[in-house]
Design an enzyme around this catalytic site. Sequence first.
Site, PDB file in Angstrom:
ATOM      1  N   HIS A  26      13.856  42.706   0.417  1.00  0.00           N
ATOM      2  CA  HIS A  26      13.098  42.777  -0.831  1.00  0.00           C
ATOM      3  C   HIS A  26      12.217  41.549  -1.034  1.00  0.00           C
ATOM      4  O   HIS A  26      11.397  41.537  -1.951  1.00  0.00           O
ATOM      5  CB  HIS A  26      14.050  42.925  -2.020  1.00  0.00           C
ATOM      6  CG  HIS A  26      14.624  44.297  -2.157  1.00  0.00           C
ATOM      7  ND1 HIS A  26      14.560  45.026  -3.315  1.00  0.00           N
ATOM      8  CD2 HIS A  26      15.264  45.090  -1.250  1.00  0.00           C
ATOM      9  CE1 HIS A  26      15.145  46.194  -3.134  1.00  0.00           C
ATOM     10  NE2 HIS A  26      15.587  46.248  -1.887  1.00  0.00           N
ATOM     11  N   HIS A  78      20.713  39.181   6.395  1.00  0.00           N
ATOM     12  CA  HIS A  78      20.651  40.263   5.418  1.00  0.00           C
ATOM     13  C   HIS A  78      20.944  41.626   6.037  1.00  0.00           C
ATOM     14  O   HIS A  78      21.796  42.365   5.556  1.00  0.00           O
ATOM     15  CB  HIS A  78      19.285  40.303   4.739  1.00  0.00           C
ATOM     16  CG  HIS A  78      19.191  41.369   3.688  1.00  0.00           C
ATOM     17  ND1 HIS A  78      19.803  41.253   2.458  1.00  0.00           N
ATOM     18  CD2 HIS A  78      18.574  42.590   3.695  1.00  0.00           C
ATOM     19  CE1 HIS A  78      19.574  42.340   1.752  1.00  0.00           C
ATOM     20  NE2 HIS A  78      18.827  43.169   2.470  1.00  0.00           N
ATOM     21  N   HIS A 157      22.756  44.254   2.493  1.00  0.00           N
ATOM     22  CA  HIS A 157      21.782  45.328   2.707  1.00  0.00           C
ATOM     23  C   HIS A 157      22.274  46.721   2.333  1.00  0.00           C
ATOM     24  O   HIS A 157      21.480  47.642   2.207  1.00  0.00           O
ATOM     25  CB  HIS A 157      21.334  45.303   4.170  1.00  0.00           C
ATOM     26  CG  HIS A 157      20.060  46.049   4.457  1.00  0.00           C
ATOM     27  ND1 HIS A 157      18.981  46.072   3.591  1.00  0.00           N
ATOM     28  CD2 HIS A 157      19.682  46.801   5.528  1.00  0.00           C
ATOM     29  CE1 HIS A 157      18.012  46.787   4.120  1.00  0.00           C
ATOM     30  NE2 HIS A 157      18.401  47.240   5.285  1.00  0.00           N
TER      31      HIS A 157
END
Length: 256
Positions: A26, A78, A157
């Site tokens: 993001h 992530h 994630h």
Amino acid sequence: MNSIVLSVMIMQIEHPENVHLIRGNHEASDINALFGFRIECIERMGENDGIWAWTRFNQLFNCIPLAALIEKKIICMHGGIGRSIHAVEQIEKLERPITMDAGSIVLMDLLWSDPTENDSVEGLRPNARGPGLVTFGPDRVADFCKKNRLQLIIRAHECVMDGFERFAHGQLITLFSATNYCGTANNAGAILVVGRGLVVVPKLIHPLPPPIHSPEASPERVGDDAWMQELNIQRPPTPTRGRPQPEVDRNSLAYI
């Protein structure tokens, strides 16, 4: 969102030895714009200042570290190792600032890849998030840990119902700290405490039931947040591992 980002940044500045940031998928301008960050900046600050702040935030996101090593035995990232990451040095060689437009498969795997459904599914498989993305099996995890002399991969994630989920016979842990994700998942959150001997102990955070009378639910507040509620309806969800997902456009990277 603005206040959360600023709070985390201030904590990192004030406590640089204790607070470490890792970039996620993001922290890319197109993705956080899709999820409402650009509009939120404009709503809070006005058109010109809002776009300026959103642009500056994304310039900062491009500089955030992509992974972290704990005692050279635990690596945190992530997404995952995907198809392309075989050595820690590949991550270290990625020069920052870096954007998703750089086209690096290593960066894409770091931020977007996922483990396969369970330990019985090995190798590389197409990822339902979108074309060009992959899931990786427990064999990839075992090979990566062995080659790099690591004992554990910690990644995020995906929303997991217990806040954490073990994979590859415990050599990978998916960690998700947000409870009741998007107000619908009813999942627990978790943090991991790394103790002596690098023993990892999960601490669960259970979702709280909504209060009977909440200022957040007042008619005035609901009106103020109508634009965010509309965004929440439109935006695609983060997949919950182990649960069927609603049909979305799986040919788009917006399937987050």
